[in-house]
Design an enzyme around this catalytic site. Structure first.
Site, short mmCIF file in Angstrom:
data_model
loop_
_atom_site.label_atom_id
_atom_site.label_comp_id
_atom_site.label_asym_id
_atom_site.label_seq_id
_atom_site.Cartn_x
_atom_site.Cartn_y
_atom_site.Cartn_z
N VAL A 1 1.09 -1.33 -0.38
CA VAL A 1 0.27 0.13 0.05
C VAL A 1 0.87 0.98 -0.30
O VAL A 1 0.62 2.20 -0.73
CB VAL A 1 -0.79 -0.04 1.65
CG1 VAL A 1 -2.14 1.16 1.17
CG2 VAL A 1 -1.95 -1.69 1.22
N CYS A 2 1.98 0.86 1.02
CA CYS A 2 2.94 2.50 0.88
C CYS A 2 3.40 2.89 -0.62
O CYS A 2 3.49 3.88 -1.16
CB CYS A 2 3.87 2.00 1.85
SG CYS A 2 3.29 2.06 3.48
N GLN A 3 4.12 1.00 -1.21
CA GLN A 3 4.60 2.00 -2.52
C GLN A 3 3.27 1.62 -3.50
O GLN A 3 4.20 2.89 -4.38
CB GLN A 3 5.33 -0.31 -2.69
CG GLN A 3 6.26 0.00 -1.95
CD GLN A 3 6.53 -1.87 -2.40
OE1 GLN A 3 5.52 -2.54 -3.17
NE2 GLN A 3 7.46 -2.43 -1.20
#
Length: 163
Positions: free
Chosen positions: A57-59
């Protein structure tokens, strides 16, 4: 103190995001070359804040903001996490991601100043997923703390205040 979720667990932050209309706290982050990163005077700034580049999700958030960057005049996007700056810079380099600035908060009080360091839960000490949009004069235009760490931010709401 604000609340988000990490999985099924409720997680609290050390404070609140700065209020829309208030002056954004000044910050000094660290880029992939270990040089200081601050808000560029006269530019609008999107702070894409996330716990760690090690999650999908951060990526996804970093990729999404990098895709939006070319369409945003006079705007810098800073990807902010507690990760070592090399981790995010290496990820962006390996993925061919351009158009944003790496800004590690590992040396600074950024998370406390912006109220988004997680105060409890398994990821305490990391930054809660959030977005802050700052105008050229340092005024906060938009903030969002996502309801869950595993939820992507509302990208359209973040860039809509800049149109």
């Amino acid at each position: 103190m604000a609340t988000t979720r990490l999985g099924e667990a409720e997680v609290h932050t050390v404070g609140e995001l700065p209020a829309v209309g208030s002056a954004a706290p000044e910050f000094t982050l660290t880029n992939g070359d270990f040089a200081d990163v601050t808000k560029t005077p006269g530019k609008r700034t999107i702070l894409d804040i996330f716990p760690t580049i090690s999650t999908g999700v951060c990526q996804a958030g970093v990729r999404a903001f990098a895709k939006l960057a070319p369409g945003l005049d006079n705007t810098e996007i800073i990807a902010v996490s507690q990760d070592l700056p090399l981790a995010v810079a290496n990820y962006c380099g390996a993925e061919g991601i351009e158009g944003l600035i790496v800004g590690s908060a590992f040396r600074s009080g950024f998370g406390t100043d912006y109220g988004i360091t997680m105060a409890d839960g398994n990821w305490r000490g990391l930054l809660a997923r959030s977005v802050v949009v700052i105008d050229t004069d340092g005024t906060v235009l938009h903030t969002q703390l996502t309801p869950a760490i595993g939820t992507e931010p509302d990208y359209e709401a973040a860039v809509a205040v800049l149109r």
